[in-house]
Design a protein around this motif. Structure first.
Motif, PDB file in Angstrom:
ATOM      1  N   LEU A   1       4.949  -1.692   9.048  1.00 46.07           N
ATOM      2  CA  LEU A   1       6.212  -1.426   8.545  1.00 46.07           C
ATOM      3  C   LEU A   1       7.400  -2.368   9.215  1.00 46.07           C
ATOM      4  O   LEU A   1       8.478  -2.485   8.975  1.00 46.07           O
ATOM      5  CB  LEU A   1       6.720  -0.024   9.156  1.00 46.07           C
ATOM      6  CG  LEU A   1       6.103   1.067   8.150  1.00 46.07           C
ATOM      7  CD1 LEU A   1       6.362   2.667   8.703  1.00 46.07           C
ATOM      8  CD2 LEU A   1       6.083   0.921   6.648  1.00 46.07           C
ATOM      9  N   SER A   2       6.676  -3.433   9.909  1.00 40.73           N
ATOM     10  CA  SER A   2       7.650  -4.354  10.643  1.00 40.73           C
ATOM     11  C   SER A   2       8.035  -5.386  10.117  1.00 40.73           C
ATOM     12  O   SER A   2       8.923  -6.255  10.431  1.00 40.73           O
ATOM     13  CB  SER A   2       7.131  -4.625  11.961  1.00 40.73           C
ATOM     14  OG  SER A   2       5.709  -5.440  11.721  1.00 40.73           O
ATOM     15  N   HIS A   3       7.276  -5.635   8.601  1.00 47.15           N
ATOM     16  CA  HIS A   3       7.652  -6.857   7.774  1.00 47.15           C
ATOM     17  C   HIS A   3       8.665  -6.368   6.935  1.00 47.15           C
ATOM     18  O   HIS A   3       8.557  -5.248   6.037  1.00 47.15           O
ATOM     19  CB  HIS A   3       6.464  -7.214   7.112  1.00 47.15           C
ATOM     20  CG  HIS A   3       6.574  -8.895   6.673  1.00 47.15           C
ATOM     21  ND1 HIS A   3       7.486  -8.988   5.414  1.00 47.15           N
ATOM     22  CD2 HIS A   3       6.029  -9.786   7.085  1.00 47.15           C
ATOM     23  CE1 HIS A   3       7.144 -10.219   5.244  1.00 47.15           C
ATOM     24  NE2 HIS A   3       6.419 -10.762   6.301  1.00 47.15           N
TER      25      HIS A   3
ATOM     26  N   VAL B   1      -2.172  -4.436   3.319  1.00 53.00           N
ATOM     27  CA  VAL B   1      -1.801  -3.992   4.931  1.00 53.00           C
ATOM     28  C   VAL B   1      -1.354  -3.042   5.042  1.00 53.00           C
ATOM     29  O   VAL B   1      -1.610  -1.959   5.719  1.00 53.00           O
ATOM     30  CB  VAL B   1      -0.647  -4.867   5.385  1.00 53.00           C
ATOM     31  CG1 VAL B   1      -0.136  -4.763   6.857  1.00 53.00           C
ATOM     32  CG2 VAL B   1      -1.076  -6.572   5.518  1.00 53.00           C
ATOM     33  N   LEU B   2      -0.543  -2.160   3.847  1.00 52.53           N
ATOM     34  CA  LEU B   2      -0.091  -0.857   3.787  1.00 52.53           C
ATOM     35  C   LEU B   2      -1.045   0.060   3.202  1.00 52.53           C
ATOM     36  O   LEU B   2      -1.084   1.206   4.092  1.00 52.53           O
ATOM     37  CB  LEU B   2       0.939  -0.702   2.649  1.00 52.53           C
ATOM     38  CG  LEU B   2       2.555  -1.443   2.847  1.00 52.53           C
ATOM     39  CD1 LEU B   2       3.160  -1.492   1.627  1.00 52.53           C
ATOM     40  CD2 LEU B   2       3.080  -0.828   4.269  1.00 52.53           C
ATOM     41  N   LYS B   3      -1.940  -0.332   2.666  1.00 52.96           N
ATOM     42  CA  LYS B   3      -3.137   0.503   2.481  1.00 52.96           C
ATOM     43  C   LYS B   3      -4.052   0.932   3.690  1.00 52.96           C
ATOM     44  O   LYS B   3      -4.563   1.755   3.961  1.00 52.96           O
ATOM     45  CB  LYS B   3      -3.985  -0.069   0.982  1.00 52.96           C
ATOM     46  CG  LYS B   3      -3.508   0.074  -0.059  1.00 52.96           C
ATOM     47  CD  LYS B   3      -4.307  -0.486  -1.221  1.00 52.96           C
ATOM     48  CE  LYS B   3      -5.678  -0.130  -1.319  1.00 52.96           C
ATOM     49  NZ  LYS B   3      -6.382  -0.585  -2.377  1.00 52.96           N
ATOM     50  N   LYS B   4      -4.257  -0.309   4.261  1.00 53.00           N
ATOM     51  CA  LYS B   4      -5.277  -0.415   5.346  1.00 53.00           C
ATOM     52  C   LYS B   4      -4.416   0.452   6.537  1.00 53.00           C
ATOM     53  O   LYS B   4      -5.268   1.390   7.198  1.00 53.00           O
ATOM     54  CB  LYS B   4      -5.394  -1.703   6.077  1.00 53.00           C
ATOM     55  CG  LYS B   4      -6.309  -1.803   7.358  1.00 53.00           C
ATOM     56  CD  LYS B   4      -6.553  -3.128   7.883  1.00 53.00           C
ATOM     57  CE  LYS B   4      -7.452  -3.095   8.861  1.00 53.00           C
ATOM     58  NZ  LYS B   4      -7.518  -4.706   9.504  1.00 53.00           N
ATOM     59  N   ALA B   5      -3.199   0.797   6.525  1.00 45.32           N
ATOM     60  CA  ALA B   5      -2.524   1.543   7.456  1.00 45.32           C
ATOM     61  C   ALA B   5      -2.373   3.027   7.076  1.00 45.32           C
ATOM     62  O   ALA B   5      -1.898   3.757   7.694  1.00 45.32           O
ATOM     63  CB  ALA B   5      -0.830   1.051   7.658  1.00 45.32           C
ATOM     64  N   GLY B   6      -3.017   3.091   5.703  1.00 42.64           N
ATOM     65  CA  GLY B   6      -2.867   4.466   5.351  1.00 42.64           C
ATOM     66  C   GLY B   6      -1.739   4.921   4.665  1.00 42.64           C
ATOM     67  O   GLY B   6      -1.440   6.333   4.661  1.00 42.64           O
TER      68      GLY B   6
END
Length: 368
Positions: free
Chosen positions: A291-293, A330-335
């Motif tokens: 979420l930092s991007h 990236v968002l998927k990997k983070a759940g």
């Protein structure tokens, strides 16, 4: 990051699950000082503070750093008794008697934990006996504010006086509000302790720890318990025992007492208002990094409103499909994002439930 407890040679009979009135009073004081940490206790906090007398409230402010930001080990004095096998008292008076049995050196070092003046889980000279540590504690207390400085000066100058003051304050808290709360909570805590003890005897330590929290794991071959926390620490049971102390008022805090020379204690919340397991520190790191991007923040805003394909997102955000795909991965990997197939299309959508657990400010930000 984690706290590790080495349990080589630990016998099952040296593992105990026992509630502590004093530890629960400490969590009550924490909840009263930091109600935002405990939204489920808002009603209780309001009711208690409404009937506080001014004198008790003022005294609570005098040393609230012992339970507000740092949960002082003074609330689990049984862990510091020689032999590393003492259990909590059945009553608050018994726990306070155990607090009286700590040496002045133990009491002072535990009380000054908030200053971070001395090593916690390694052997070190005591603050009372080491002039350099004493000066360091005073300097760090001064940096935290005049209230902490005054307390530290009085504590180092006259430990017995502060010990008597603290015991009287805790007894007054018991009379003012805690005795009533404990009369209700002790039955719940005792029931949870019996359940964990039954698991321990029937299925072993691993199952008992798993029932405490998904953040607590046992590596039997390595004879090590690992507690997934945003912190680093290490202790060992050695020739002592291991204590599991349930709390009702302490959710969501999972605390580990790993002070050098003290019996290790897991102070765990006996129940969560949410049925889902808390994320690991690694998962939390992945989510915050994702979420930092700024691009992924904008994608979250779109995906919170509806499901989109990669091509649709590329068109909406003026980017190429491969670029969008990398960010969505990236968002998927983070759940944070789920996908589903609709015919030959793959749709992505934000998991609002997961995002909500990260914080209402972020959720409101992407929804407005």
């Amino acid at each position: 990051m984690s706290v590790r407890i080495d349990i080589a040679g630990l016998r099952q009979e040296r593992v105990a699950v026992v509630p502590s009135p004093l530890a629960e009073l400490g969590m009550a004081l924490h909840a009263l000082s930091e109600p935002g940490h405990h939204p489920g206790l808002q009603g209780w906090v309001t009711a208690v503070t409404a009937r506080f007398d001014t004198h008790l409230a003022d005294r609570m402010c005098e040393a609230d750093f012992l339970w507000r930001s740092t949960f002082s080990d003074l609330f689990m004095p049984f862990a510091g008794i020689p032999g590393r096998g003492t259990l909590p008292g059945a009553t608050l008076a018994e726990d306070l008697d155990l607090l009286d049995k700590l040496t002045d050196e133990q009491f002072v070092d535990a009380a000054l934990e908030f200053t971070c003046a001395m090593p916690y889980d390694t052997e070190a000279a005591g603050t009372l006996s080491d002039p350099e540590l004493r000066d360091r504690a005073l300097a760090l207390a001064a940096a935290r504010g005049p209230q902490q400085m005054r307390f530290t000066q009085r504590l180092l100058a006259d430990p017995p006086r502060i010990r008597a003051w603290l015991r009287q304050f805790l007894e007054d808290c018991d009379e003012a509000f805690f005795a009533e709360a404990w009369s209700r909570l002790r039955h719940q805590l005792a029931s949870d302790a019996r359940h964990k003890t039954d698991l321990l005897h029937r299925k072993g330590l691993g199952e008992a720890l798993a029932s405490v929290s998904p953040s607590v794991t046992l590596d039997e071959p390595a004879a090590r318990i690992t507690i997934d926390k945003l912190g680093i620490g290490h202790t060992a049971t050695l020739d002592g025992g291991l204590l599991l102390v349930p709390t009702s008022l302490g959710w969501p805090h999972l605390s580990v007492l790993h002070r050098y020379g003290w019996q290790p204690v897991l102070h765990y919340p006996m129940g969560s208002p949410e049925p889902v397991a808390p994320p690991s520190v690694e998962q939390l790191t992945l989510r915050m990094t994702a979420l930092s991007h700024p691009v992924r923040m904008r994608l979250c805003r779109s995906l919170a409103r509806s499901a989109f394909t990669t091509s649709e997102l590329a068109q909406v955000h003026g980017m190429t499909a491969p670029e969008i795909s990398r960010h969505v991965s990236v968002l998927k990997k983070a759940g944070l994002v789920t996908t589903r197939r609709r015919g030959r299309y793959v749709l992505h959508q934000l998991d609002v439930t997961v995002v909500a657990r990260l914080g209402s400010d972020f959720l409101e930000g992407i929804l407005r």
